[in-house]
Design an enzyme around this catalytic site. Structure first.
Site, PDB file in Angstrom:
ATOM      1  N   HIS A  10      56.306  21.818  39.761  1.00  0.00           N
ATOM      2  CA  HIS A  10      57.077  20.828  40.523  1.00  0.00           C
ATOM      3  C   HIS A  10      56.624  19.394  40.315  1.00  0.00           C
ATOM      4  O   HIS A  10      57.088  18.506  41.027  1.00  0.00           O
ATOM      5  CB  HIS A  10      57.010  21.130  42.025  1.00  0.00           C
ATOM      6  CG  HIS A  10      57.626  22.436  42.413  1.00  0.00           C
ATOM      7  ND1 HIS A  10      58.923  22.536  42.857  1.00  0.00           N
ATOM      8  CD2 HIS A  10      57.127  23.687  42.407  1.00  0.00           C
ATOM      9  CE1 HIS A  10      59.183  23.809  43.124  1.00  0.00           C
ATOM     10  NE2 HIS A  10      58.109  24.530  42.853  1.00  0.00           N
TER      11      HIS A  10
ATOM     12  N   LYS B 105      62.322  10.249  52.581  1.00  0.00           N
ATOM     13  CA  LYS B 105      61.514  11.131  51.724  1.00  0.00           C
ATOM     14  C   LYS B 105      60.063  10.787  51.986  1.00  0.00           C
ATOM     15  O   LYS B 105      59.771   9.806  52.669  1.00  0.00           O
ATOM     16  CB  LYS B 105      61.863  10.908  50.250  1.00  0.00           C
ATOM     17  CG  LYS B 105      61.876   9.423  49.847  1.00  0.00           C
ATOM     18  CD  LYS B 105      62.295   9.195  48.395  1.00  0.00           C
ATOM     19  CE  LYS B 105      63.770   9.238  48.157  1.00  0.00           C
ATOM     20  NZ  LYS B 105      64.192  10.215  47.186  1.00  0.00           N
ATOM     21  N   ARG B 106      59.128  11.595  51.424  1.00  0.00           N
ATOM     22  CA  ARG B 106      57.721  11.227  51.575  1.00  0.00           C
ATOM     23  C   ARG B 106      57.493   9.823  51.020  1.00  0.00           C
ATOM     24  O   ARG B 106      58.160   9.401  50.079  1.00  0.00           O
ATOM     25  CB  ARG B 106      56.841  12.246  50.853  1.00  0.00           C
ATOM     26  CG  ARG B 106      56.777  13.590  51.568  1.00  0.00           C
ATOM     27  CD  ARG B 106      56.264  13.441  52.993  1.00  0.00           C
ATOM     28  NE  ARG B 106      54.873  13.097  52.995  1.00  0.00           N
ATOM     29  CZ  ARG B 106      53.882  13.991  53.096  1.00  0.00           C
ATOM     30  NH1 ARG B 106      54.143  15.277  53.232  1.00  0.00           N
ATOM     31  NH2 ARG B 106      52.627  13.601  53.074  1.00  0.00           N
TER      32      ARG B 106
ATOM     33  N   LYS C 294      57.967   6.845  44.324  1.00  0.00           N
ATOM     34  CA  LYS C 294      59.320   6.877  44.898  1.00  0.00           C
ATOM     35  C   LYS C 294      59.838   5.468  45.192  1.00  0.00           C
ATOM     36  O   LYS C 294      61.015   5.274  45.470  1.00  0.00           O
ATOM     37  CB  LYS C 294      59.339   7.731  46.175  1.00  0.00           C
ATOM     38  CG  LYS C 294      59.001   9.212  45.920  1.00  0.00           C
ATOM     39  CD  LYS C 294      59.013  10.022  47.207  1.00  0.00           C
ATOM     40  CE  LYS C 294      58.510  11.443  47.041  1.00  0.00           C
ATOM     41  NZ  LYS C 294      59.530  12.377  46.518  1.00  0.00           N
TER      42      LYS C 294
ATOM     43  N   THR D 235      65.655  16.627  45.986  1.00  0.00           N
ATOM     44  CA  THR D 235      66.657  17.517  46.583  1.00  0.00           C
ATOM     45  C   THR D 235      67.391  16.803  47.719  1.00  0.00           C
ATOM     46  O   THR D 235      68.518  17.158  48.043  1.00  0.00           O
ATOM     47  CB  THR D 235      65.999  18.806  47.125  1.00  0.00           C
ATOM     48  OG1 THR D 235      64.795  18.453  47.809  1.00  0.00           O
ATOM     49  CG2 THR D 235      65.673  19.762  45.999  1.00  0.00           C
TER      50      THR D 235
ATOM     51  N   LYS E   8      71.551  16.654  49.076  1.00  0.00           N
ATOM     52  CA  LYS E   8      72.078  16.742  50.450  1.00  0.00           C
ATOM     53  C   LYS E   8      73.004  15.569  50.727  1.00  0.00           C
ATOM     54  O   LYS E   8      74.093  15.732  51.308  1.00  0.00           O
ATOM     55  CB  LYS E   8      70.924  16.757  51.466  1.00  0.00           C
ATOM     56  CG  LYS E   8      70.023  17.976  51.325  1.00  0.00           C
ATOM     57  CD  LYS E   8      68.694  17.831  52.071  1.00  0.00           C
ATOM     58  CE  LYS E   8      67.701  18.863  51.542  1.00  0.00           C
ATOM     59  NZ  LYS E   8      66.325  18.624  51.993  1.00  0.00           N
TER      60      LYS E   8
END
Ligand code: 26Q
Length: 835
Positions: free
Chosen positions: A376, A567-568, A573, A675, A679
């Site tokens: 991952h 998100k984290r 990110k 992911t 959504k």
């Protein structure tokens, strides 16, 4: 096991045969009252919605248990091939509404609650999240088991029952404060404790070898400190199909004799402390944090999961087949969720060699035919390496086996590339050096028949980069399985009004065959449909506004563009890139450049690992910028920045239906898949994103005209590292200069001098791995295209419909079908609904 509870003459099935429980309103009302009053002992004076939630959940759970037994017995009678999903994380969230939907009783239950005078939403909201995961990887496991049950596949999830899940995040003075998440405090009605399947797990001690009567070397592991693993089972219902699979979570408990030994030596306090050491193993979920690498307790957790789960499967096998393992590999498959449970490779060898007396060759053949590994992440700091000395102390027998596996493997490498010592050193499972390390990813690859990444780009990069040598050796092991999300939770349950409109338009096939959403495409051209679609999005935005107002007393304008990044919190990110854009917009307003202004509300949410200083600083920056902007009367409704505290599964269920724009802005090549992006797309948000992870496939499906692309590609990022000069980029961009000036002059930290210096320095460093400054201009231009599209509301709605219509690929039903067809090879089992 003899059934001692029965008198000799009693047919034992009589005590479990019950008439099937009713699924209509009348039965739910009766059962609700029974549980509320008799089991929970409450009456009309009870104010807490929690007990109403429990009473209803008990009634629902009874219906699941019936189907659960049927499923269990059906699998047993068929003796079918099984797969096991081994994961340190299952981020389940709430269970009640999902169970109602999958049982097909949501309407009956809602009618029952209405008659009882209860508010369904209040009940649902009083369930605490089972937050047994950090983020994507844990939620993926939860979506996977939902799809397995829906596809009627005999798959069991194995994980750990942490006493404390993902911490609760509070924001105090703009900073993250972590509170323990004691999610079990009010009890957990969904689980059943099963002491009859308890397993014993060894730690420490030493090994002793001898030659057996046939001349084979045999090893025993002795003087160990044992821990018991108590299984807790949770039902996993398929969508309206009679299948209820099992999620089995292990809790560590102390053995009795462990204490006795100490007691006998008269050391009571020591004995109690030792008991605590054992029970600490499953006390808390580790945050996803590079600083937590190498902790002994984490290795104990991993081994407890691997050992207890494998023993469970093997006990079942031996119960049926005795000590004959000839067909074991044809009937069992273990999917490893990242390297976290990969000690299972060595543990399966140990069980087969030491406990069941197999020869190395036979045990290894079984291991390599049953293990499959999913990677991952590409980030090198996230790759697990355990110190050999720690493993020798904690798991001496496993360390020996790993050395033996490596010796056999090195012989294979040397036969293929004679004399290539560099390659041997590169590929060795043992990393040499002063503190030798076990490379868990290599152990997983060597011991598995399948290695997969989680999006096309990610799988390609694994083959070309991180695992290149292994790909050269075993190209056939490598494959891709692009992630997905379950459309039951992430569309049908979380966005019921949109689900209803979709079903009214194209039928309900999409719930189990998401590509049927493509039938919505022509309706993008239908003005009446567009109007309904836009109205629903607005209603969902209003719900989100109300939620923010009620929960956090934050006011937002429903007509603003809802621009969401949840998100984290992590540098790759790039939440900071989002903040730079917000500061840019703020600067535009301050300078009066507001012609054709599109009001925007930027929502950011996520948790930072407690030991990750830069991530925590990012949260502080977001909150400080929000404070300045939201309190400036000159800004008004034009721009709002909101940090949403304590982002979790149940928050996403409220957020994603109301989002207009989904921020997927990671540095290309760093986000394995993502992911959350899926959504949002399903719920009709448009994506602004880089060519990273599954964004690439989202854009392919939606069409480039329905996706806001920006930023360097992965290969451009790699090439740029040689000559990256952020200062030169800033010097050439006056708007970026304005943004940097506001940051550097302390505009957002007037009374906290210097607190953002490290963030600023990282942005301006030629060694910044995340290249935020490099993508700034391209990001701003993409945001301008977003505004242009949003100004034409009708065009925006069309794009929104087309995104939902194109989201079919991102169902975990598709992902799991691929896992099954290419890796597990299970036959779907039809479980009679009316047994
Ligand atoms: C490691 C060592 C010690 C303690 C904790 C950990 C740890 C725990 C969790 C390391 C990593 C994780 C979780 C990783 C994760 O969630 N990865 C994400 O997986 C998603 C599902 O495949 C992808 O969509 C995301 O791109 C990926 O970041």
């Amino acid at each position: 096991m003899p059934h001692r509870v029965f008198r000799k003459s009693t047919p034992k099935s009589d005590i479990t045969k019950l008439p099937k429980l009713g699924l209509d309103k009348k039965h739910f009302i009766a059962d609700f009252k029974h549980y509320y009053s008799h089991r929970l002992g409450r009456d009309e004076h009870c104010r807490s919605p929690h007990y109403a939630y429990e009473a209803l959940s008990l009634a629902i759970s009874d219906r699941l248990v019936e189907r659960w037994k049927n499923t269990y017995n059906t699998y047993k009678d068929l003796d079918c091939k099984r797969a096991y999903y081994l994961s340190m994380e299952f981020l389940i969230g709430r269970s009640l509404s999902n169970a109602m939907l999958n049982l097909g009783v949501d309407n009956a239950v809602k009618a029952a609650l209405y008659d009882l005078g209860l508010e369904a939403e209040e009940l649902v909201d009083s369930e605490v999240d089972a937050g047994l995961g950090n983020g994507g990887l844990g939620r993926l496991a939860a979506c996977f088991i939902d799809s397995c049950a829906t596809l009627q596949l005999p798959v069991t999830g194995y994980g750990l029952r942490y006493e404390y899940g993902m911490f609760t995040q509070q924001i105090v003075n703009g900073e993250q404060v972590e509170l323990p998440d004691h999610w079990l405090r009010m009890g957990n009605i969904w689980e059943i404790e099963r002491p009859e399947y308890m397993a014993r797990v060894k730690f420490g001690g030493r090994t002793q070898s001898h030659i057996d009567e046939k001349g084979n070397k045999r090893t025993t592991w002795l003087d160990t400190h044992d821990v018991l693993a108590m299984p807790y089972d949770t039902p996993v219902p398929g969508y309206k199909n009679g299948t209820v699979n099992t999620l089995r979570l292990w809790k560590a408990i102390a053995t009795e004799e462990f204490n006795l030994q100490e007691f006998n030596e008269g050391d009571y306090a020591e004995a109690v402390a030792q008991k605590n050491t054992a029970e600490n193993i499953t006390m808390v979920l580790y945050p996803n944090d590079a600083n937590e690498n190498g902790k002994a307790l984490r290795l104990q957790q991993q081994y407890l999961l691997a050992s207890a789960s494998l023993q469970d499967v093997i006990a079942n096998w031996v119960g049926r087949h005795g000590n004959n393992f000839t067909h074991f590999a044809e009937k069992n498959c273990f999917q490893l969720n990242d390297t976290h449970p990969s000690i299972a490779v060595a543990e399966l060898m140990r069980l087969l060699l030491d406990l069941h007396g197999l020869a190395w060759k036979d045990a290894w053949a079984i291991t390599c035919k049953t293990m499959a590994y999913t990677n991952h992440t590409l980030l090198p700091e996230a790759l697990e390496r355990w110190s050999v000395s720690l493993m020798e102390n904690l798991l001496p027998r496993l360390m020996e086996i790993i050395f033996d596996i490596n010796a056999h493997f090195m012989a294979e490498v040397s036969a293929r590339w004679p004399g290539d010592n560099d390659r041997m050193a590169r590929m060795s499972i043992i990393e040499e050096g002063r503190d030798k390390k076990v490379r868990m990813a290599y152990l997983a690859i060597v011991g598995s028949f399948s290695v997969n990444g989680v999006a096309e780009l990610h799988s390609k990069l694994l083959q070309e980069g991180l695992f290149r040598d292994f790909y050269e050796l075993w190209p056939y092991k490598f494959n891709n399985k692009t992630n997905g999300v379950t459309p039951r939770r992430w569309l049908a349950a979380c966005n019921p009004d949109l689900a209803e409109l979709i079903t009214a338009t194209i039928g309900d096939e999409w719930i189990t065959n998401l590509s049927a959403l493509a039938k919505l495409r022509p309706f993008a051209e239908d003005a009446t449909f567009r109007k309904k679609w836009a109205e629903l999005k607005r209603a969902n935005k209003q719900r989100l506004v109300n939620y923010k107002k009620d929960e956090h007393d934050i006011e937002i304008n429903v007509d603003a563009l809802f621009d969401v990044q949840v998100k984290r919190i992590h540098e790759y990110k790039r939440q900071i890139l989002n903040v730079l854009h917000v500061i840019y917009l703020y600067d535009c307003i301050k300078r009066g450049e507001t012609k054709n202004w599109v009001p925007r509300c930027v929502l950011i949410g996520g948790k930072a690992a407690p030991g990750y200083a830069m991530a925590k600083k990012s949260i502080k920056l977001i909150n400080n910028v929000a404070n300045v902007i939201n309190n400036d009367p000159a800004i008004g409704d034009k721009l709002r920045l909101v940090f949403m505290p304590n982002y979790r599964v149940s928050a996403m269920e409220k957020i994603c239906p109301g989002a207009d724009l989904s921020e997927q802005i990671s540095t290309a090549g760093k986000e394995a898949s993502g992911t959350g992006n899926m959504k949002f797309m399903m719920n009709g948000a448009l994506t602004i994103g880089t060519l990273d992870g599954a964004n690439i496939e989202i854009r392919e499906e939606a069409g480039e005209e329905n996706f806001f692309l920006f930023g360097l590609t992965e290969s451009e990022v790699e090439a740029m590292h040689q000559h990256y000069n952020p200062q030169a980029i800033i010097n050439q961009d006056s708007e970026l200069q304005n943004v940097m000036r506001l940051l550097e002059c302390g505009h957002f930290n007037q009374f906290e001098p210097g607190i953002f210096d490290d963030i600023i320095a990282a942005l301006k460093s030629p060694h910044d791995p995340w290249m935020t400054i490099a993508d700034f201009r391209s990001y701003i231009e993409a945001q301008k295209r977003v505004e242009q599209a949003y100004r034409d509301q009708d065009r925006w709605t069309k794009m929104s419909i087309l995104n939902t219509a194109a989201s079919g690929k991102f169902s975990t039903d598709r992902t799991i079908s691929e896992y099954n067809q290419e890796i597990w090879k299970l036959t779907p089992v039809n479980v009679e609904k009316n047994q």
